[in-house]
Motif scaffolding. Structure first.
Motif, PDB file in Angstrom:
ATOM      1  N   GLU A  31       2.349  -7.027  -8.603  1.00 52.08           N
ATOM      2  CA  GLU A  31       2.642  -6.564  -7.456  1.00 52.08           C
ATOM      3  C   GLU A  31       1.122  -5.700  -8.240  1.00 52.08           C
ATOM      4  O   GLU A  31       0.330  -5.294  -8.439  1.00 52.08           O
ATOM      5  CB  GLU A  31       3.496  -5.594  -7.147  1.00 52.08           C
ATOM      6  CG  GLU A  31       3.104  -5.182  -5.795  1.00 52.08           C
ATOM      7  CD  GLU A  31       4.377  -3.886  -5.357  1.00 52.08           C
ATOM      8  OE1 GLU A  31       4.387  -3.112  -4.119  1.00 52.08           O
ATOM      9  OE2 GLU A  31       5.190  -3.853  -6.194  1.00 52.08           O
ATOM     10  N   CYS A  32       0.323  -5.565  -6.954  1.00 51.55           N
ATOM     11  CA  CYS A  32      -0.742  -4.793  -6.821  1.00 51.55           C
ATOM     12  C   CYS A  32      -0.937  -3.429  -5.963  1.00 51.55           C
ATOM     13  O   CYS A  32      -0.613  -3.001  -5.124  1.00 51.55           O
ATOM     14  CB  CYS A  32      -1.821  -5.617  -5.494  1.00 51.55           C
ATOM     15  SG  CYS A  32      -2.216  -6.755  -5.894  1.00 51.55           S
ATOM     16  N   GLU A  33       0.217  -2.647  -6.989  1.00 53.80           N
ATOM     17  CA  GLU A  33       0.399  -0.781  -6.362  1.00 53.80           C
ATOM     18  C   GLU A  33      -0.724  -0.304  -6.984  1.00 53.80           C
ATOM     19  O   GLU A  33      -0.592   0.175  -5.344  1.00 53.80           O
ATOM     20  CB  GLU A  33       1.316  -0.554  -7.846  1.00 53.80           C
ATOM     21  CG  GLU A  33       2.483  -1.976  -8.271  1.00 53.80           C
ATOM     22  CD  GLU A  33       3.788  -0.700  -9.381  1.00 53.80           C
ATOM     23  OE1 GLU A  33       3.624  -0.242  -9.071  1.00 53.80           O
ATOM     24  OE2 GLU A  33       4.195  -1.672 -10.062  1.00 53.80           O
ATOM     25  N   ILE A  34      -1.600  -0.792  -6.510  1.00 54.35           N
ATOM     26  CA  ILE A  34      -3.051   0.424  -7.114  1.00 54.35           C
ATOM     27  C   ILE A  34      -4.022  -0.563  -5.277  1.00 54.35           C
ATOM     28  O   ILE A  34      -4.513  -1.717  -5.741  1.00 54.35           O
ATOM     29  CB  ILE A  34      -3.883   0.950  -7.709  1.00 54.35           C
ATOM     30  CG1 ILE A  34      -3.066   1.349  -8.860  1.00 54.35           C
ATOM     31  CG2 ILE A  34      -5.660   1.398  -7.523  1.00 54.35           C
ATOM     32  CD1 ILE A  34      -3.899   2.133  -9.690  1.00 54.35           C
ATOM     33  N   LYS A  35      -4.275  -0.075  -4.128  1.00 53.83           N
ATOM     34  CA  LYS A  35      -4.716  -0.534  -3.261  1.00 53.83           C
ATOM     35  C   LYS A  35      -5.810  -0.896  -3.458  1.00 53.83           C
ATOM     36  O   LYS A  35      -6.353   0.458  -3.169  1.00 53.83           O
ATOM     37  CB  LYS A  35      -3.562  -0.235  -2.060  1.00 53.83           C
ATOM     38  CG  LYS A  35      -2.493  -0.712  -1.578  1.00 53.83           C
ATOM     39  CD  LYS A  35      -1.138  -0.099  -0.473  1.00 53.83           C
ATOM     40  CE  LYS A  35       0.324  -0.279  -1.004  1.00 53.83           C
ATOM     41  NZ  LYS A  35       1.061  -0.660   0.312  1.00 53.83           N
ATOM     42  N   GLN A  36      -6.336  -2.050  -3.254  1.00 52.01           N
ATOM     43  CA  GLN A  36      -7.524  -2.386  -3.202  1.00 52.01           C
ATOM     44  C   GLN A  36      -7.588  -3.486  -1.830  1.00 52.01           C
ATOM     45  O   GLN A  36      -7.721  -4.739  -1.467  1.00 52.01           O
ATOM     46  CB  GLN A  36      -8.134  -2.539  -4.089  1.00 52.01           C
ATOM     47  CG  GLN A  36      -7.862  -1.825  -5.774  1.00 52.01           C
ATOM     48  CD  GLN A  36      -8.522  -2.610  -6.864  1.00 52.01           C
ATOM     49  OE1 GLN A  36      -7.855  -3.398  -6.967  1.00 52.01           O
ATOM     50  NE2 GLN A  36      -8.891  -1.629  -7.983  1.00 52.01           N
ATOM     51  N   PHE A  37      -7.797  -2.407  -0.240  1.00 54.71           N
ATOM     52  CA  PHE A  37      -8.553  -4.093   0.477  1.00 54.71           C
ATOM     53  C   PHE A  37      -9.922  -5.100   0.245  1.00 54.71           C
ATOM     54  O   PHE A  37      -9.406  -5.944   0.922  1.00 54.71           O
ATOM     55  CB  PHE A  37      -8.612  -2.795   1.658  1.00 54.71           C
ATOM     56  CG  PHE A  37     -10.283  -2.556   1.729  1.00 54.71           C
ATOM     57  CD1 PHE A  37     -10.652  -3.225   2.237  1.00 54.71           C
ATOM     58  CD2 PHE A  37     -10.408  -1.328   1.737  1.00 54.71           C
ATOM     59  CE1 PHE A  37     -12.743  -2.368   2.041  1.00 54.71           C
ATOM     60  CE2 PHE A  37     -11.931  -0.698   1.072  1.00 54.71           C
ATOM     61  CZ  PHE A  37     -12.808  -1.441   1.740  1.00 54.71           C
ATOM     62  N   ARG A  74       2.477  -4.653   1.175  1.00 56.69           N
ATOM     63  CA  ARG A  74       2.460  -4.681  -0.612  1.00 56.69           C
ATOM     64  C   ARG A  74       1.600  -6.281  -0.438  1.00 56.69           C
ATOM     65  O   ARG A  74       2.186  -6.900   0.244  1.00 56.69           O
ATOM     66  CB  ARG A  74       3.862  -4.921  -0.497  1.00 56.69           C
ATOM     67  CG  ARG A  74       4.149  -3.399  -0.324  1.00 56.69           C
ATOM     68  CD  ARG A  74       6.067  -3.434  -0.439  1.00 56.69           C
ATOM     69  NE  ARG A  74       6.134  -3.279  -2.073  1.00 56.69           N
ATOM     70  CZ  ARG A  74       7.485  -3.602  -2.673  1.00 56.69           C
ATOM     71  NH1 ARG A  74       8.313  -3.311  -2.173  1.00 56.69           N
ATOM     72  NH2 ARG A  74       7.292  -3.924  -4.044  1.00 56.69           N
ATOM     73  N   THR A  75       0.879  -6.187  -1.429  1.00 52.58           N
ATOM     74  CA  THR A  75       0.577  -7.678  -1.670  1.00 52.58           C
ATOM     75  C   THR A  75       1.070  -8.027  -3.383  1.00 52.58           C
ATOM     76  O   THR A  75       0.967  -6.801  -3.998  1.00 52.58           O
ATOM     77  CB  THR A  75      -0.880  -7.058  -2.251  1.00 52.58           C
ATOM     78  OG1 THR A  75      -1.458  -6.640  -0.634  1.00 52.58           O
ATOM     79  CG2 THR A  75      -1.982  -8.101  -2.240  1.00 52.58           C
ATOM     80  N   TYR A  87      -1.257 -15.487  -3.670  1.00 49.51           N
ATOM     81  CA  TYR A  87      -1.372 -14.589  -3.112  1.00 49.51           C
ATOM     82  C   TYR A  87      -0.162 -14.707  -2.280  1.00 49.51           C
ATOM     83  O   TYR A  87       0.032 -15.603  -1.992  1.00 49.51           O
ATOM     84  CB  TYR A  87      -1.994 -13.809  -3.248  1.00 49.51           C
ATOM     85  CG  TYR A  87      -3.126 -13.684  -1.974  1.00 49.51           C
ATOM     86  CD1 TYR A  87      -2.872 -12.490  -1.245  1.00 49.51           C
ATOM     87  CD2 TYR A  87      -3.016 -14.466  -1.089  1.00 49.51           C
ATOM     88  CE1 TYR A  87      -3.391 -12.313   0.150  1.00 49.51           C
ATOM     89  CE2 TYR A  87      -4.094 -14.681  -0.024  1.00 49.51           C
ATOM     90  CZ  TYR A  87      -3.267 -13.167   0.708  1.00 49.51           C
ATOM     91  OH  TYR A  87      -4.097 -13.513   2.233  1.00 49.51           O
ATOM     92  N   TYR A  88       0.264 -13.442  -1.483  1.00 51.34           N
ATOM     93  CA  TYR A  88       1.334 -13.443  -0.730  1.00 51.34           C
ATOM     94  C   TYR A  88       1.216 -11.326  -0.904  1.00 51.34           C
ATOM     95  O   TYR A  88       1.363 -11.358  -1.152  1.00 51.34           O
ATOM     96  CB  TYR A  88       3.183 -14.025  -1.066  1.00 51.34           C
ATOM     97  CG  TYR A  88       3.474 -13.285  -2.533  1.00 51.34           C
ATOM     98  CD1 TYR A  88       4.272 -12.193  -1.768  1.00 51.34           C
ATOM     99  CD2 TYR A  88       3.467 -13.472  -3.302  1.00 51.34           C
ATOM    100  CE1 TYR A  88       5.315 -11.618  -2.267  1.00 51.34           C
ATOM    101  CE2 TYR A  88       4.803 -13.316  -3.810  1.00 51.34           C
ATOM    102  CZ  TYR A  88       5.721 -11.822  -3.043  1.00 51.34           C
ATOM    103  OH  TYR A  88       6.652 -11.657  -4.411  1.00 51.34           O
ATOM    104  N   GLU A  89       1.215 -11.511   0.677  1.00 49.31           N
ATOM    105  CA  GLU A  89       1.320 -10.058   1.015  1.00 49.31           C
ATOM    106  C   GLU A  89       2.704 -10.497   2.284  1.00 49.31           C
ATOM    107  O   GLU A  89       2.901 -10.837   2.766  1.00 49.31           O
ATOM    108  CB  GLU A  89       0.659 -10.242   2.824  1.00 49.31           C
ATOM    109  CG  GLU A  89      -1.646  -9.825   1.487  1.00 49.31           C
ATOM    110  CD  GLU A  89      -2.335  -9.635   2.505  1.00 49.31           C
ATOM    111  OE1 GLU A  89      -2.318  -8.933   3.564  1.00 49.31           O
ATOM    112  OE2 GLU A  89      -3.590  -9.949   2.312  1.00 49.31           O
ATOM    113  N   LEU A  90       2.778  -9.181   2.433  1.00 44.43           N
ATOM    114  CA  LEU A  90       4.215  -8.749   2.901  1.00 44.43           C
ATOM    115  C   LEU A  90       4.416  -7.336   4.074  1.00 44.43           C
ATOM    116  O   LEU A  90       3.433  -6.681   3.568  1.00 44.43           O
ATOM    117  CB  LEU A  90       5.427  -7.825   2.771  1.00 44.43           C
ATOM    118  CG  LEU A  90       6.543  -9.611   0.596  1.00 44.43           C
ATOM    119  CD1 LEU A  90       7.506  -8.338  -0.177  1.00 44.43           C
ATOM    120  CD2 LEU A  90       6.267 -10.529   1.676  1.00 44.43           C
TER     121      LEU A  90
END
Length: 167
Positions: A31-37, A74-75, A87-90
């Motif tokens: 999971e990309c817990e640190i979000k980077q658009f 979340r990604t 990848y996936y995004e929720l």
């Protein structure tokens, strides 16, 4: 080329419906817990390119940032031998419905069995998110030929179909 396409809406109402494939040791999903658009924009283009994902190509940085940095977004990224597999995004709404907003593999990993593995992980992650009451996704006949079958094989069921004319 057909003059129409079909959009399929699938969902799952209980976590017991997931028919998961076990993850092999050589597939790492984080999971990309640190979000980077910027990462999400890159993944969207990398995975969506072959399928003409275009709805967000003209989004501004601010639009990407607002989506990705939302508490309801979340990604996860899948890796194999140091390469991005997919990848996936929720995205969760206020009623606890979690949409698999984006899901897919990088083209060089098609046909290697990673789709079912990644989708299993996506469904399990959605159900593990506290407050989830439903998981859903939409796909269409323009997507990868195995997409619909993969969703159904993992336990999702079609609840709506829409035919759209092209042109």
């Amino acid at each position: 080329m057909s003059d129409s396409y079909t959009t399929y809406y699938l969902d799952m109402l209980y976590p017991e419906q997931v028919r998961a494939k076990s993850l092999p040791d050589d597939l790492l999903i984080l999971e990309c817990e640190i979000k980077q658009f910027q990462l999400n924009r890159f993944l969207y283009q990398l995975v969506g390119g072959p399928w003409q994902w275009t709805d967000k190509l003209n989004w501004t940085d601010q639009q990407w940032q607002a989506l990705v940095e939302s508490d309801n977004h979340r990604t996860w990224v899948a890796w194999h031998k140091g390469a991005i597999v997919g990848y996936y995004e929720l995205l969760r709404d206020a009623q606890g419905a979690v949409e698999i907003l984006y899901f897919g593999l990088v083209e060089s990993f098609f046909g290697r069995g990673f789709g079912g593995l990644l989708l299993s992980h996506a469904l399990q992650s959605a159900w593990a998110w506290p407050g989830t009451r439903r998981v859903w996704v939409h796909t269409c006949s323009l997507d990868h030929p195995s997409a619909l079958a993969n969703y159904q094989a993992r336990g999702m069921q079609i609840y709506c179909e829409e035919v759209t004319s092209i042109g």
